[in-house]
Write a protein that holds these residues in place. Structure first.
Motif, PDB file in Angstrom:
ATOM      1  N   SER A 249       0.656 -15.703   4.090  1.00 46.64           N
ATOM      2  CA  SER A 249       0.215 -16.200   5.406  1.00 46.64           C
ATOM      3  C   SER A 249      -1.280 -16.006   5.599  1.00 46.64           C
ATOM      4  CB  SER A 249       0.990 -15.484   6.513  1.00 46.64           C
ATOM      5  OG  SER A 249       0.627 -14.122   6.542  1.00 46.64           O
TER       6      SER A 249
ATOM      7  N   LEU B 271      10.316 -20.216  20.089  1.00 42.60           N
ATOM      8  CA  LEU B 271       9.974 -21.121  21.191  1.00 42.60           C
ATOM      9  C   LEU B 271      10.783 -22.409  21.139  1.00 42.60           C
ATOM     10  CD1 LEU B 271       6.117 -20.652  21.186  1.00 42.60           C
ATOM     11  CD2 LEU B 271       7.698 -19.891  22.939  1.00 42.60           C
TER      12      LEU B 271
ATOM     13  N   GLU C 104       1.627 -25.091  25.154  1.00 50.22           N
ATOM     14  CA  GLU C 104       1.391 -24.143  26.231  1.00 50.22           C
ATOM     15  C   GLU C 104       2.219 -22.865  26.034  1.00 50.22           C
ATOM     16  OE1 GLU C 104       1.507 -26.155  29.886  1.00 50.22           O
ATOM     17  OE2 GLU C 104       1.301 -24.316  31.062  1.00 50.22           O
ATOM     18  N   ALA C 105       3.474 -23.085  25.678  1.00 51.24           N
ATOM     19  CA  ALA C 105       4.361 -21.935  25.490  1.00 51.24           C
ATOM     20  C   ALA C 105       3.883 -21.072  24.333  1.00 51.24           C
ATOM     21  CB  ALA C 105       5.780 -22.441  25.229  1.00 51.24           C
ATOM     22  N   TYR C 106       3.385 -21.716  23.292  1.00 53.19           N
ATOM     23  CA  TYR C 106       2.917 -20.955  22.120  1.00 53.19           C
ATOM     24  C   TYR C 106       1.696 -20.108  22.478  1.00 53.19           C
ATOM     25  CZ  TYR C 106       1.089 -19.891  17.514  1.00 53.19           C
ATOM     26  OH  TYR C 106       0.626 -19.221  16.420  1.00 53.19           O
TER      27      TYR C 106
ATOM     28  N   ASP D 260       6.356 -22.943   6.837  1.00 52.52           N
ATOM     29  CA  ASP D 260       5.963 -21.536   6.778  1.00 52.52           C
ATOM     30  C   ASP D 260       5.370 -21.247   5.405  1.00 52.52           C
ATOM     31  OD1 ASP D 260       6.000 -18.684   6.559  1.00 52.52           O
ATOM     32  OD2 ASP D 260       7.259 -18.688   8.362  1.00 52.52           O
TER      33      ASP D 260
ATOM     34  N   LYS E   5      -8.051 -16.669   6.172  1.00 53.13           N
ATOM     35  CA  LYS E   5      -7.927 -15.312   6.731  1.00 53.13           C
ATOM     36  C   LYS E   5      -8.093 -14.273   5.629  1.00 53.13           C
ATOM     37  CE  LYS E   5      -3.907 -15.810   8.801  1.00 53.13           C
ATOM     38  NZ  LYS E   5      -2.762 -15.398   9.609  1.00 53.13           N
TER      39      LYS E   5
ATOM     40  N   PHE F 291       1.659 -23.525   8.039  1.00 57.74           N
ATOM     41  CA  PHE F 291       1.357 -22.570   9.105  1.00 57.74           C
ATOM     42  C   PHE F 291       1.659 -21.168   8.600  1.00 57.74           C
ATOM     43  CE2 PHE F 291       1.739 -20.891  13.510  1.00 57.74           C
ATOM     44  CZ  PHE F 291       0.521 -21.361  13.966  1.00 57.74           C
ATOM     45  N   SER F 292       0.880 -20.238   9.113  1.00 55.55           N
ATOM     46  CA  SER F 292       0.992 -18.873   8.580  1.00 55.55           C
ATOM     47  C   SER F 292       2.389 -18.301   8.785  1.00 55.55           C
ATOM     48  CB  SER F 292      -0.051 -17.981   9.246  1.00 55.55           C
ATOM     49  OG  SER F 292       0.051 -18.129  10.646  1.00 55.55           O
TER      50      SER F 292
ATOM     51  N   GLY G  44      -6.683 -21.746  14.913  1.00 60.17           N
ATOM     52  CA  GLY G  44      -5.505 -22.613  14.989  1.00 60.17           C
ATOM     53  C   GLY G  44      -4.232 -21.842  15.232  1.00 60.17           C
ATOM     54  N   GLU G  45      -4.283 -20.545  15.052  1.00 62.25           N
ATOM     55  CA  GLU G  45      -3.095 -19.746  15.308  1.00 62.25           C
ATOM     56  C   GLU G  45      -3.011 -19.296  16.764  1.00 62.25           C
ATOM     57  OE1 GLU G  45      -2.021 -17.421  11.231  1.00 62.25           O
ATOM     58  OE2 GLU G  45      -3.893 -16.860  12.229  1.00 62.25           O
TER      59      GLU G  45
ATOM     60  N   ILE H  99       6.035 -19.243  11.087  1.00 62.17           N
ATOM     61  CA  ILE H  99       6.656 -20.080  12.122  1.00 62.17           C
ATOM     62  C   ILE H  99       7.704 -19.295  12.903  1.00 62.17           C
ATOM     63  CG2 ILE H  99       6.258 -22.226  10.872  1.00 62.17           C
ATOM     64  CD1 ILE H  99       9.244 -22.175  10.142  1.00 62.17           C
TER      65      ILE H  99
ATOM     66  N   GLN I 237      12.990 -23.964  23.914  1.00 63.83           N
ATOM     67  CA  GLN I 237      12.697 -25.314  24.426  1.00 63.83           C
ATOM     68  C   GLN I 237      13.895 -26.225  24.264  1.00 63.83           C
ATOM     69  OE1 GLN I 237      10.046 -26.993  25.709  1.00 63.83           O
ATOM     70  NE2 GLN I 237       8.857 -25.156  26.064  1.00 63.83           N
TER      71      GLN I 237
ATOM     72  N   HIS J  86       1.862 -11.486  22.487  1.00 64.60           N
ATOM     73  CA  HIS J  86       1.917 -10.712  21.246  1.00 64.60           C
ATOM     74  C   HIS J  86       0.646  -9.867  21.085  1.00 64.60           C
ATOM     75  CE1 HIS J  86       3.055  -9.737  17.162  1.00 64.60           C
ATOM     76  NE2 HIS J  86       1.871 -10.173  16.725  1.00 64.60           N
TER      77      HIS J  86
ATOM     78  N   LEU K  95      -2.129 -24.055  19.341  1.00 63.60           N
ATOM     79  CA  LEU K  95      -1.697 -25.129  18.440  1.00 63.60           C
ATOM     80  C   LEU K  95      -2.547 -26.354  18.721  1.00 63.60           C
ATOM     81  CD1 LEU K  95       2.185 -24.809  18.633  1.00 63.60           C
ATOM     82  CD2 LEU K  95       0.674 -24.000  16.843  1.00 63.60           C
TER      83      LEU K  95
ATOM     84  N   ARG L 113       2.868 -17.218  24.363  1.00 61.90           N
ATOM     85  CA  ARG L 113       3.581 -16.272  23.498  1.00 61.90           C
ATOM     86  C   ARG L 113       2.600 -15.490  22.628  1.00 61.90           C
ATOM     87  NH1 ARG L 113       5.667 -12.892  21.610  1.00 61.90           N
ATOM     88  NH2 ARG L 113       7.511 -12.658  20.286  1.00 61.90           N
ATOM     89  N   MET L 114       1.590 -16.174  22.146  1.00 60.07           N
ATOM     90  CA  MET L 114       0.592 -15.519  21.303  1.00 60.07           C
ATOM     91  C   MET L 114      -0.195 -14.494  22.111  1.00 60.07           C
ATOM     92  SD  MET L 114      -0.054 -15.469  18.291  1.00 60.07           S
ATOM     93  CE  MET L 114      -1.076 -15.561  16.870  1.00 60.07           C
TER      94      MET L 114
ATOM     95  N   TYR M 131      -3.899 -18.891   5.229  1.00 59.34           N
ATOM     96  CA  TYR M 131      -3.982 -19.947   6.242  1.00 59.34           C
ATOM     97  C   TYR M 131      -5.425 -20.174   6.672  1.00 59.34           C
ATOM     98  CZ  TYR M 131      -3.218 -22.459  10.584  1.00 59.34           C
ATOM     99  OH  TYR M 131      -3.244 -23.389  11.587  1.00 59.34           O
TER     100      TYR M 131
ATOM    101  N   LEU N 284       1.200 -10.531  12.318  1.00 55.01           N
ATOM    102  CA  LEU N 284       2.228 -11.418  12.883  1.00 55.01           C
ATOM    103  C   LEU N 284       3.590 -10.833  12.501  1.00 55.01           C
ATOM    104  CD1 LEU N 284       0.616 -14.883  12.080  1.00 55.01           C
ATOM    105  CD2 LEU N 284       0.674 -13.663  14.252  1.00 55.01           C
TER     106      LEU N 284
ATOM    107  N   MET O  35       7.378 -17.304  15.371  1.00 49.47           N
ATOM    108  CA  MET O  35       7.154 -17.430  16.801  1.00 49.47           C
ATOM    109  C   MET O  35       7.516 -18.833  17.291  1.00 49.47           C
ATOM    110  SD  MET O  35       3.747 -16.025  18.534  1.00 49.47           S
ATOM    111  CE  MET O  35       3.601 -14.602  17.500  1.00 49.47           C
TER     112      MET O  35
ATOM    113  N   LEU P 255       5.229 -27.598  23.018  1.00 42.83           N
ATOM    114  CA  LEU P 255       5.131 -26.205  22.573  1.00 42.83           C
ATOM    115  C   LEU P 255       3.768 -25.577  22.803  1.00 42.83           C
ATOM    116  CD1 LEU P 255       7.083 -26.025  19.227  1.00 42.83           C
ATOM    117  CD2 LEU P 255       7.706 -25.059  21.408  1.00 42.83           C
TER     118      LEU P 255
END
Lengths: 683, 292
Positions: B94, A44, B250-252, B234, B105, A35-36, B220-221, A38, A48, B259, B224, B255-256, B97, B191, A40, B248
């Motif tokens: 990153s 979380l 929904e929360a991710y 990472d 990217k 993953f680019s 995908g970023e 982690i 959690q 951001h 999730l 959060r994204m 990815y 990010l 974030m 995670l």
């Protein structure tokens, strides 16, 4: 009071670790993902974790507790006392399930009380203790060949135990079998015989005395379920037909005998009036019957035998009481168009004289034979039997035949011994100097002579007799003998003696080569016929089937197909049978012992035979007695239950299962709460 | 431009031909060009009339006005100069990815940067290129020749993902490399901390640079994907994190979204242009916006 487990399989408790093992083993293998960044995700996850970890622990705890509860429930835990070391005790339970246990005594049926006592005694046992259950009704049966650790099986058997309207002939055998099982216990094991019964005097007293006599040191605990010494009861004691084998269209008297058993302390006086209903085919008659308290009474019904039936099924019934099973009685009367008669004579000329009479009798089917055949007959007319024939005659009498013997005209060697049960010889007297012996009716009350009144057989007396037994004949008759006709000088002419289900008739009007009038006398024919008919003993039934001891069976005729023959009960339900090879013939036999009722053997739609099975009459007297046993004596059911309740245990498995269910529901709710919250916030 | 490297495909060039890189700003160039510059110049676009002052070029006096009004009025025209575009391409690890899009990217960002460079040079403007991760990995000074463009394209074509990202640090390091203010086009996944980014961009804003932020993300970023337990590694630091996706996702996503919103707000407040694109989407909408 302590916590015990009935099933000490402690390894089952490891099942409580199932959630943990599932959590560890069945945890999904994470798939690796690049993953680019982690950063974030880390934020979380921290958030959690802070929220979810207590909840996860709580869920795991709830699951573990639920599984532990279920696992512990399988150990069958209970709360109670149990001081006896597990596995060292043996209990043989003899539970009386005879017919008398079906009586309502006090507020309970005796059988229910007995089962409660047995269950309570069973609950006091440790899981490893051995137990056996023996029942008394009919053929005594035991659940196991030897005592075993089979409490669940015994409990299941007790749950379906019912009083059976069977004979109690096997009580002694059952008690002795139970005692033998106890006496054969290995050293170091204690044993106890628990007898739960109503201790009916008629059926239990002698077997109990025999038990205590044969096994004096036996540890016996008796619990009586009798609330009262005598339960007031009325029984249909018998149902008799006269004659028992009527001819079609013949007038028949059906007598129903009732008996009443009353408590000795009963304050009630006066006769009891009951309504008796007689069912005979489609006919239903009812009559009141008065019988004294604690006494017997009877009521008679005058009927005519049906014309076109081979068997006549009768049922007598009274109003039900505390013990309704014995208020009904059945009878199956055979109806034959002709009665079989055998004529046996050593001399053909003398046989001819006899046959002239017998063949003119309309209801007789006469066979002439030189010797006694194997098959049974209703009547046997036997001329001049010898001493060697006496056993055969006695056998036929016992089987229910009516045997008329005519003495040897020279020297009697059989008739007198049959009448007197002793060796005796009486010489024949001949007519001397033209003197005729006159006869007169000796037993005027006998129904035979009802046909001839007001004439007193004078014509017969005047007929003249050439020779007879004389001298001391008739002076030493056995009790029960009745002189129906005698000569004017006192010598008996016709004597009757009931023997077994049959009757012996001695016809002292000998047939000789000079006695040509025996067959010609106008009165001789009806006298012989009616004497034979009336002399048949009125038996209730020929071959009574004992309820609970006998299996119904039917000999299949040679031409019939046994697979087409069915056995049905009064409700028309077919009963299981099997074919048994009995010599040359095939016998159909019921698989189960017979219960009271009427059964029919059917070949297709045709009724082949009917059998009546009646309630064992000895079970009707509900009189209890107190057996003499050592120790604490005979306990009442209430005391036995109280004693058991004192040490009663509380089974915990239902509570544990309930608790497990509660845990599962809690877990489900906790799992659903966040989703519900989320839905609420979204809305 | 016949030997253009393969990162710039002919169909892209054909399509880009209709665009013009024209960021709405006053350019500060020293060459005459197509872009408005501060002050008056010699372009054909009329600016204003003003009184003649001694020393003014007499050729600029509007004689017709003088004939009518008898006053010496100078006709002034807008000054037009060239534009300098500074391309910043995030080349950290990153940016390698790729989950759902057809390109990583970095490939996408390089492709986009190549298109911008081609467009800038085609408009006779100057373009510079900086590839950075936590520091400046490659710097190509501003230029407007075909050879310069080729150098830039070659550099983008063979751009490899590097180490960790530190965009503020890289921007701070690149400040002294820019001799002239111009348009900063920063292509990155952004990010990073938004406040730190804002602080590092302030210095360019004060120099009068027009800043264009182009955020390149993989689908995908944003959300999730998948289910069950996943172990995330990472790509920059090699750190590992095991988590349950169901917990995670929904929360991710939330959060994204937060951001992105913060980035957009930061850009709006500072007068920057901010674009977000996904690797599975076309980047021409960005050119549409830039050419307006």
């Amino acid at each position: 009071m302590m916590l015990h487990v009935e099933n000490p399989a402690w390894w089952l408790l490891t099942a409580s670790l199932i959630p943990l093992v599932v959590h560890l083993v069945a945890r999904a293998k994470p798939h690796r993902r690049k993953f680019s960044s982690i950063t974030m995700l880390q934020e979380l996850v921290k958030l959690q974790t802070r929220r979810a970890r207590p909840k996860d622990w709580l869920l795991l705890l709830l699951r573990t507790l639920a599984c532990a509860c279920v696992a512990f429930a399988f150990l069958l835990p209970y709360w109670g006392n149990n001081a006896v070391e597990s596995g060292s005790h043996t209990l043989i339970m003899v539970v009386d399930d005879t017919a008398s246990m079906g009586a309502a005594d006090g507020q309970h049926v005796r059988m229910n009380s007995a089962c409660s006592v047995a269950r309570a005694a069973l609950n006091d046992l440790q899981p490893a203790d051995r137990v056996n259950l023996i029942s008394l009704a009919g053929y005594p049966s035991q659940l196991f060949d030897a005592p075993e650790c089979g409490k669940p099986l015994v409990l299941r058997e007790l749950a379906r135990m019912q009083s059976k309207p069977f004979s109690s002939a096997g009580v002694q055998e059952a008690l002795l079998a139970a005692a033998r099982q106890l006496s054969e216990l290995p050293e170091g094991r204690t044993g106890e015989l628990l007898i739960v019964s109503d201790f009916q005097q008629h059926t239990m007293q002698k077997p109990m005395e025999k038990l205590m006599q044969d096994f004096p040191g036996l540890r016996v605990r008796c619990v009586t379920v009798s609330q009262t010494p005598v339960v007031e009861n009325t029984v249909v004691e018998s149902l008799t037909l006269s004659p028992s084998k009527p001819l079609p269209g013949q007038d028949v008297t059906v007598t129903v005998a009732l008996r009443h058993f009353a408590a000795e302390s009963s304050a009630q006086t006066g006769d009891i009036v009951l309504n008796v209903t007689l069912s005979a085919g489609d006919l239903r008659l009812s009559q009141p019957c008065s019988l004294p308290r604690n006494g017997q009474g009877s009521v008679s019904f005058a009927l005519t035998a049906p014309q076109h039936q081979k068997q006549w099924i009768l049922e007598a019934r009274t109003e039900p009481d505390a013990f309704p099973e014995d208020n009904c009685r059945y009878a199956v009367a055979p109806i034959a168009a002709k009665l079989e008669c055998l004529a046996i004579a050593p001399d053909r000329a003398q046989l001819g004289f006899m046959l002239r009479v017998l063949e003119k009798t309309p209801f007789l089917s006469t066979l002439q034979l030189p010797a006694l055949p194997e098959s049974a007959a209703d009547f046997i007319v036997w001329l001049a039997p010898t001493a060697e024939d006496i056993p055969a005659i006695r056998a036929r009498l016992a089987a229910g035949a009516c045997v008329m013997v005519i003495p040897d005209s020279v020297r009697d060697t059989a008739c007198a011994p049959l009448l007197t049960d002793s060796q005796a010889t009486y010489a024949a007297e001949r007519k001397i100097d033209g003197t005729y012996w006159k006869t007169e009716v000796a037993a005027k009350q006998d129904s035979v002579f009802a046909l001839f009144e007001p004439s007193a057989l004078r014509a017969l007396g005047d007929a003249g007799v050439y020779c007879r037994l004389g001298g001391e004949f008739g002076q030493h008759f056995a009790p029960g003998c009745t002189v129906l006709l005698r000569y004017t000088d006192g010598v008996p002419a016709i004597v009757r003696r009931p023997v077994g289900k049959g009757a012996l008739l001695v016809w002292n009007l000998p047939i000789t080569d000079r006695d040509s009038r025996w067959g010609y006398s106008p009165l001789c024919l009806p006298v012989v016929a009616e004497t034979l008919l009336k002399s048949r003993t009125d038996s209730e039934d020929g071959l009574a089937v004992e309820a609970g001891r006998d299996f119904l069976q039917y000999t299949v005729p040679g031409h019939a197909d046994p697979t087409r023959i069915r056995l049905v009960n009064a409700n028309g339900e077919e009963l299981p049978t099997f074919i048994q090879q009995g010599g040359a013939a095939q016998v159909l036999r019921a698989e189960n012992v017979a219960c009271p009722g009427v059964y029919r053997w059917l070949g297709g739609d045709e009724e082949l035979s009917a059998v009546a099975v009646n309630f064992p009459i000895e079970e009707s007297e509900l009189r209890a007695y107190t057996p003499e046993v050592g120790g604490e004596g005979v306990l009442t059911a209430e005391r036995a239950l109280d004693a058991a309740t004192g040490s009663a245990r509380v089974d915990l498995w239902p509570y544990l299962l309930g608790l497990a269910l509660l845990f599962f529901i809690s877990e489900l709710l906790i799992c659903r709460v966040p989703k519900m919250k989320r839905k609420t916030s979204q809305s | 431009m016949a030997d253009t490297p393969s990162i710039l495909r002919p169909e892209d060039m054909a399509r880009l031909a209709s665009y013009r890189f024209a960021v709405q700003m006053m350019a500060e160039g020293w060459l005459s060009g197509h872009h408005r510059a501060k002050g008056r110049g010699g372009s054909t676009d009329f600016l204003e009339y003003r009184e003649y002052s001694p020393g003014d070029d007499l050729r600029l006096i509007d004689w017709r006005v003088y004939a009518r009004t008898d006053r010496m009025q100078l006709k002034t025209f807008e000054n037009e100069t060239h534009l300098e575009c500074h391309l910043f391409v995030d080349s950290s690890a990153s940016m390698a990815y790729r989950e759902e899009g057809p390109l990583s990217k970095l490939q996408y960002a390089s492709h986009l940067a190549a298109c911008i460079a081609w467009l800038v040079v085609r408009g006779n403007d100057r373009v510079s290129l900086q590839l950075f991760d936590e520091k400046i990995r490659k710097f190509i000074p501003a230029g407007s020749t075909a050879a310069h463009l080729n150098q830039c394209l070659h550099c983008l074509e063979y751009n490899k993902p590097g180490g960790k990202t530190d965009l503020p640090e890289a921007l701070a390091a690149s400040h002294h490399l820019l001799t002239r203010a111009g348009t900063l086009v920063i292509v990155s996944d952004f990010l990073c901390d938004v406040a730190a980014l804002r602080r590092s961009l302030n210095i360019f804003l004060h120099r009068g640079c027009k800043i264009v932020l182009v955020q390149v993300l993989d689908a995908g970023e944003l959300q999730l994907s998948g289910s069950g337990v996943a172990r995330y590694v990472d790509m920059e630091t090699g750190e590992k994190l095991t988590c349950n996706l169901a917990d995670l996702q929904e929360a991710y996503a939330t959060r994204m979204a937060e951001h992105l919103h913060a980035l957009r707000a930061m850009a709006a407040s500072a007068g920057m242009l901010f674009f977000t694109t996904r690797t599975d989407q076309s980047f021409y909408p960005i050119f549409d916006a830039l050419s307006r």
